[in-house]
Motif scaffolding. Structure first.
Motif, PDB file in Angstrom:
ATOM      1  N   ALA A  58       0.880  -1.258   0.079  1.00 23.67           N
ATOM      2  CA  ALA A  58       0.227  -0.028  -0.040  1.00 23.67           C
ATOM      3  C   ALA A  58       0.871   1.119   0.130  1.00 23.67           C
ATOM      4  CB  ALA A  58      -0.849   0.037   1.434  1.00 23.67           C
ATOM      5  N   LEU A  59       1.996   1.272   0.848  1.00 23.29           N
ATOM      6  CA  LEU A  59       2.868   2.217   0.833  1.00 23.29           C
ATOM      7  C   LEU A  59       3.480   2.573  -0.423  1.00 23.29           C
ATOM      8  CD1 LEU A  59       3.917   4.331   3.018  1.00 23.29           C
ATOM      9  CD2 LEU A  59       5.824   2.947   3.192  1.00 23.29           C
ATOM     10  N   LEU A  60       3.991   1.599  -1.165  1.00 17.89           N
ATOM     11  CA  LEU A  60       4.576   1.661  -2.572  1.00 17.89           C
ATOM     12  C   LEU A  60       3.493   2.136  -3.687  1.00 17.89           C
ATOM     13  CD1 LEU A  60       7.001   1.180  -3.966  1.00 17.89           C
ATOM     14  CD2 LEU A  60       6.158  -1.366  -4.293  1.00 17.89           C
ATOM     15  N   ARG A  61       2.255   1.595  -3.468  1.00 21.83           N
ATOM     16  CA  ARG A  61       1.329   2.124  -4.420  1.00 21.83           C
ATOM     17  C   ARG A  61       0.926   3.483  -4.266  1.00 21.83           C
ATOM     18  NH1 ARG A  61      -2.562  -3.290  -4.897  1.00 21.83           N
ATOM     19  NH2 ARG A  61      -1.225  -4.250  -6.382  1.00 21.83           N
ATOM     20  N   THR A  62       0.893   4.156  -2.693  1.00 22.79           N
ATOM     21  CA  THR A  62       0.818   5.659  -2.390  1.00 22.79           C
ATOM     22  C   THR A  62       1.862   6.483  -3.293  1.00 22.79           C
ATOM     23  OG1 THR A  62      -0.099   4.669  -0.327  1.00 22.79           O
ATOM     24  CG2 THR A  62       0.815   6.999  -0.661  1.00 22.79           C
ATOM     25  N   VAL A  63       3.126   5.975  -3.188  1.00 17.77           N
ATOM     26  CA  VAL A  63       4.087   6.497  -3.939  1.00 17.77           C
ATOM     27  C   VAL A  63       4.035   6.892  -5.510  1.00 17.77           C
ATOM     28  CG1 VAL A  63       6.523   6.539  -4.549  1.00 17.77           C
ATOM     29  CG2 VAL A  63       5.617   6.247  -1.987  1.00 17.77           C
ATOM     30  N   ALA A  64       3.304   5.304  -5.821  1.00 20.74           N
ATOM     31  CA  ALA A  64       3.346   5.310  -7.446  1.00 20.74           C
ATOM     32  C   ALA A  64       2.135   6.183  -7.938  1.00 20.74           C
ATOM     33  CB  ALA A  64       2.881   3.726  -7.807  1.00 20.74           C
ATOM     34  N   PHE A  65       0.993   5.979  -7.303  1.00 18.97           N
ATOM     35  CA  PHE A  65      -0.124   6.929  -7.745  1.00 18.97           C
ATOM     36  C   PHE A  65       0.364   8.313  -7.738  1.00 18.97           C
ATOM     37  CE2 PHE A  65      -3.186   3.346  -6.993  1.00 18.97           C
ATOM     38  CZ  PHE A  65      -3.828   3.463  -8.015  1.00 18.97           C
ATOM     39  N   ALA A  66       1.050   8.692  -6.522  1.00 21.37           N
ATOM     40  CA  ALA A  66       1.508  10.232  -6.626  1.00 21.37           C
ATOM     41  C   ALA A  66       2.325  10.729  -7.714  1.00 21.37           C
ATOM     42  CB  ALA A  66       2.121  10.528  -5.214  1.00 21.37           C
ATOM     43  N   PHE A  67       3.445   9.823  -8.147  1.00 24.60           N
ATOM     44  CA  PHE A  67       4.289  10.071  -9.167  1.00 24.60           C
ATOM     45  C   PHE A  67       3.720  10.070 -10.471  1.00 24.60           C
ATOM     46  CE2 PHE A  67       8.016   9.291  -6.309  1.00 24.60           C
ATOM     47  CZ  PHE A  67       8.847  10.186  -6.728  1.00 24.60           C
ATOM     48  N   VAL A  68       2.941   9.137 -10.608  1.00 23.55           N
ATOM     49  CA  VAL A  68       2.132   9.414 -12.092  1.00 23.55           C
ATOM     50  C   VAL A  68       1.093  10.275 -12.124  1.00 23.55           C
ATOM     51  CG1 VAL A  68       0.744   7.886 -13.613  1.00 23.55           C
ATOM     52  CG2 VAL A  68       2.529   6.708 -12.156  1.00 23.55           C
ATOM     53  N   GLY A  69       0.555  10.731 -11.248  1.00 22.17           N
ATOM     54  CA  GLY A  69      -0.647  11.696 -11.180  1.00 22.17           C
ATOM     55  C   GLY A  69      -0.060  12.993 -11.279  1.00 22.17           C
ATOM     56  N   VAL A  70       1.174  13.272 -10.545  1.00 20.86           N
ATOM     57  CA  VAL A  70       1.885  14.653 -10.381  1.00 20.86           C
ATOM     58  C   VAL A  70       2.375  14.564 -11.958  1.00 20.86           C
ATOM     59  CG1 VAL A  70       3.446  15.964  -9.402  1.00 20.86           C
ATOM     60  CG2 VAL A  70       1.830  14.831  -7.871  1.00 20.86           C
ATOM     61  N   ALA A  71       3.051  13.578 -12.186  1.00 21.57           N
ATOM     62  CA  ALA A  71       3.758  13.932 -13.673  1.00 21.57           C
ATOM     63  C   ALA A  71       2.889  14.047 -14.654  1.00 21.57           C
ATOM     64  CB  ALA A  71       4.636  12.659 -13.825  1.00 21.57           C
ATOM     65  N   LEU A  72       1.653  13.384 -14.783  1.00 22.63           N
ATOM     66  CA  LEU A  72       0.758  13.961 -15.882  1.00 22.63           C
ATOM     67  C   LEU A  72       0.269  15.287 -15.575  1.00 22.63           C
ATOM     68  CD1 LEU A  72      -1.133  10.583 -16.226  1.00 22.63           C
ATOM     69  CD2 LEU A  72       0.685  11.509 -17.845  1.00 22.63           C
ATOM     70  N   GLY A  73       0.138  15.614 -14.350  1.00 20.38           N
ATOM     71  CA  GLY A  73      -0.613  17.088 -14.092  1.00 20.38           C
ATOM     72  C   GLY A  73       0.385  18.022 -14.308  1.00 20.38           C
ATOM     73  N   SER A  74       1.870  17.735 -14.148  1.00 26.98           N
ATOM     74  CA  SER A  74       2.636  18.605 -14.362  1.00 26.98           C
ATOM     75  C   SER A  74       2.861  19.065 -15.703  1.00 26.98           C
ATOM     76  CB  SER A  74       4.031  18.357 -13.587  1.00 26.98           C
ATOM     77  OG  SER A  74       4.396  17.292 -14.140  1.00 26.98           O
ATOM     78  N   ILE A 239      13.819   7.659 -13.232  1.00 22.27           N
ATOM     79  CA  ILE A 239      13.570   6.222 -13.102  1.00 22.27           C
ATOM     80  C   ILE A 239      12.282   5.949 -12.279  1.00 22.27           C
ATOM     81  CG2 ILE A 239      14.528   4.392 -11.724  1.00 22.27           C
ATOM     82  CD1 ILE A 239      17.225   5.513 -12.112  1.00 22.27           C
ATOM     83  N   TYR A 240      11.869   7.091 -11.200  1.00 26.08           N
ATOM     84  CA  TYR A 240      10.741   6.809 -10.346  1.00 26.08           C
ATOM     85  C   TYR A 240       9.224   6.884 -11.487  1.00 26.08           C
ATOM     86  CZ  TYR A 240      13.483   7.388  -6.136  1.00 26.08           C
ATOM     87  OH  TYR A 240      14.413   7.465  -5.195  1.00 26.08           O
ATOM     88  N   ILE A 241       9.354   7.841 -12.369  1.00 28.32           N
ATOM     89  CA  ILE A 241       8.503   8.298 -13.289  1.00 28.32           C
ATOM     90  C   ILE A 241       8.192   7.166 -14.018  1.00 28.32           C
ATOM     91  CG2 ILE A 241       7.446   9.936 -15.040  1.00 28.32           C
ATOM     92  CD1 ILE A 241       8.859  11.995 -13.598  1.00 28.32           C
ATOM     93  N   LEU A 242       9.205   6.692 -14.752  1.00 29.97           N
ATOM     94  CA  LEU A 242       8.955   5.312 -15.640  1.00 29.97           C
ATOM     95  C   LEU A 242       8.525   3.988 -14.891  1.00 29.97           C
ATOM     96  CD1 LEU A 242      12.104   6.168 -17.870  1.00 29.97           C
ATOM     97  CD2 LEU A 242       9.483   6.537 -18.728  1.00 29.97           C
ATOM     98  N   GLY A 243       9.073   3.951 -13.844  1.00 33.18           N
ATOM     99  CA  GLY A 243       8.893   2.587 -13.020  1.00 33.18           C
ATOM    100  C   GLY A 243       7.589   2.680 -12.271  1.00 33.18           C
ATOM    101  N   ALA A 244       7.072   3.725 -11.872  1.00 34.48           N
ATOM    102  CA  ALA A 244       5.760   3.890 -11.151  1.00 34.48           C
ATOM    103  C   ALA A 244       4.646   3.335 -11.543  1.00 34.48           C
ATOM    104  CB  ALA A 244       5.446   5.488 -10.878  1.00 34.48           C
ATOM    105  N   PRO A 245       4.348   3.380 -13.019  1.00 36.42           N
ATOM    106  CA  PRO A 245       2.901   2.811 -13.628  1.00 36.42           C
ATOM    107  C   PRO A 245       3.062   1.334 -13.401  1.00 36.42           C
ATOM    108  CG  PRO A 245       4.057   4.314 -15.104  1.00 36.42           C
ATOM    109  CD  PRO A 245       5.059   4.143 -14.119  1.00 36.42           C
ATOM    110  N   PHE A 246       4.170   0.536 -13.244  1.00 36.31           N
ATOM    111  CA  PHE A 246       4.166  -0.935 -12.846  1.00 36.31           C
ATOM    112  C   PHE A 246       3.827  -1.048 -11.578  1.00 36.31           C
ATOM    113  CE2 PHE A 246       7.245   0.053 -16.371  1.00 36.31           C
ATOM    114  CZ  PHE A 246       6.769  -0.860 -17.589  1.00 36.31           C
ATOM    115  N   PHE A 247       3.678  -0.220 -10.664  1.00 37.02           N
ATOM    116  CA  PHE A 247       3.343  -0.588  -9.330  1.00 37.02           C
ATOM    117  C   PHE A 247       2.090  -0.044  -8.834  1.00 37.02           C
ATOM    118  CE2 PHE A 247       7.896  -0.385  -9.384  1.00 37.02           C
ATOM    119  CZ  PHE A 247       8.516  -1.577  -8.792  1.00 37.02           C
ATOM    120  N   LEU A 248       1.458   0.339  -9.905  1.00 38.72           N
ATOM    121  CA  LEU A 248      -0.093   0.831  -9.516  1.00 38.72           C
ATOM    122  C   LEU A 248      -0.970  -0.443  -9.295  1.00 38.72           C
ATOM    123  CD1 LEU A 248      -0.651   3.625 -12.361  1.00 38.72           C
ATOM    124  CD2 LEU A 248      -0.004   3.753  -9.950  1.00 38.72           C
TER     125      LEU A 248
END
Length: 488
Positions: A58-74, A239-248
């Motif tokens: 759950a902690l990992l997915r919290t980080v993953a959602f944040a990175f993907v959402g913020v990256a797309l939003g930015s 690395i975080y942004i490219l890897g985050a979608p795989f942990f959603l």
């Protein structure tokens, strides 16, 4: 320094909040709140980090959602910022950022279900509106002189990339990092609507009375926020942004027929679907306004005004905790820790915890909103006071606070407070999902009753209310010449 207009405005808002207290439901209804509060603090100091096999996931997915959402939003926000000067773009961005992330999540849940796309879009859409506004303001403040030094014939894109971006890069990067921290908080509370982030496990632990488990989750979240400077490095971001979608996670497959039905049938007002004409639509809208919208608006405004003044009072009380003009390093370190916890805890999570301990009323929401926002403003004001130089014979103690420092930072304090006004109202509306009778309560009730047309109309009313408060806050800041704004 104090001035008559600032004092008068402060007293008006204080009077409104006091009047609101007389009409608000402020009470502790739990049978033994102090025992429950003691059990909760005992759980925090005796955390159980091995309570759930899914906690780290759950902690990992919290980080993953944040990175993907913020990256797309930015990215979307940056593109919108380039055309933000056009009125339709500003209106569009104001609308999408006026709707809270949880409202967006509730909308997408109706046709995407528990799919990762629900959480990603719930963060990305409102954040793109926020990014567009702030990025455009940063770009407008860029120094025009480098652009005049370019050779004739330089293209618009080349001039933009070589002059404006380098001049604004530090501010753009700093604000994006701040929004990532906000994205982590947004991602965590998405668990309260069923997505597999930290909020889902926190709600489950509280509902079962497992305070040590809940304490462990909160501590992990605080550590995650506090250590961001250590693990969020510019070189690691790709690395975080490219890897985050795989942990959603995978979630359930999207049924595109549900998406089509939602937009072509579900959100269309029922009188129109049933061919009742203008008379039926008028009756439907009148019933919605009288029984849901107006009571929701009333409670939302009352709670917002009480929380706004509570935020101001707490900020003025808390900023000395980190000011160099009071106490020693041990006290300031303790103050920093307290303010980090206060401003890092999402209002929704704090309100949820207090509701479990104190029972249903407006009091948990007021305390949650005031603590979180008061911690943010107190931190900003405390940092400002560290730049104030006092004479060697300046008074000490309470006189230093009341006669030397508060008058010097009061205008900045009001600017910060009115800047947070619209944000407090957004959070107030969404706290209705927890059972408080704000607009969010009626939105959630309509969704539970499969009345999506009513829910969408109430969300639209919520957005318009937020836009109105944001415009009023800007007007007051401009009228009082409050120029100091948060530099996140």
């Amino acid at each position: 320094m104090f001035s008559y207009p600032t004092v008068r405005t402060s007293l008006i808002f204080l009077a409104i909040a006091v009047a609101g207290l007389l009409a608000a439901d402020i009470a502790i209804t739990a049978s033994n709140p102090w025992r429950d509060l003691g059990n909760f603090f005992l759980g925090v100091v005796t955390p159980n980090f091995f309570s759930s096999e899914g906690l780290m996931t759950a902690l990992l997915r919290t980080v993953a959602f944040a990175f993907v959402g913020v990256a797309l939003g930015s990215v979307a926000g940056f593109m919108l910022s380039l055309v933000y000067r056009f009125l339709p773009v500003r209106i569009f961005c104001a609308f999408i950022r006026a709707i809270h992330e949880l409202f967006w999540a509730l909308i997408f849940l109706q046709f995407f279900g528990f799919h990762p796309l629900t959480g990603v879009l719930a963060i990305a859409i409102p954040y793109s509106g926020i990014f567009a506004k702030v990025y455009s303001e940063i770009l407008e403040e860029a120094d025009p002189e480098p652009g005049r030094l370019l050779p004739p014939g330089t293209g618009v894109i080349a001039a933009f990339l070589y002059t404006r971006i380098p001049d604004c890069w530090v501010q753009l990067r700093t604000y994006t990092a701040y929004r990532l921290e906000c994205g982590l908080r947004s991602s965590a509370i998405l668990g309260f609507v069923g997505l597999p982030t930290l909020g889902f496990y926190l709600e489950s632990a509280f509902s079962q009375g497992l305070y040590s488990d809940a304490g462990a989750m909160l501590i992990l979240f605080y550590v995650l926020i506090a250590t961001m400077p250590l693990w969020v490095k510019p070189k690691l971001l790709p690395i975080y942004i490219l890897g985050a979608p795989f942990f959603l996670g995978d979630g359930l497959p999207i049924v595109w027929g549900n998406v089509e039905r939602f937009f072509t049938q579900d959100i269309i007002p029922s009188p129109i679907r049933q061919g009742e004409g203008l008379a039926g639509l008028t009756s439907w809208f009148g019933d919605l306004m009288v029984h849901q919208a107006l009571p929701g608006i009333w409670n939302t405004v009352i709670l917002t005004q009480i929380a706004l003044v509570g935020t101001g009072i707490l900020a003025l009380l808390l900023f000395p905790l980190i000011s160099n003009h009071f106490g020693g390093p041990i006290r300031r370190t303790s103050g920093h820790v307290f303010l980090v916890i206060a401003r890092s805890t999402p209002e929704y999570i704090l309100a949820y915890i207090l509701l479990q301990l104190w029972g249903p009323s407006m009091l948990p929401a007021v305390v949650a909103l005031a603590l979180h926002n008061g911690g943010i403003i107190g931190h900003l004001i405390g940092r400002q006071t560290n730049n104030i130089k006092l004479r060697g014979d300046a008074v000490k103690g309470f006189s230093r606070y009341s006669w030397e420092l508060v008058p010097r930072v009061y205008r900045s304090f009001l600017a910060f407070l009115f800047y947070r006004w619209e944000i407090i109202m957004r959070e107030t509306a969404i706290l209705g999902i927890l059972g408080i009778y704000t607009l969010g309560f009626y939105v959630d009730s309509a969704i539970q009753n499969i009345q999506f047309d009513r829910a969408m109309m109430l969300i639209l009313i919520t957005a318009l209310l937020n836009i109105g408060v944001d415009a009023l806050g800007r007007y007051i800041r401009r009228k009082l010449a409050l120029q100091t704004m948060p530099t996140c």
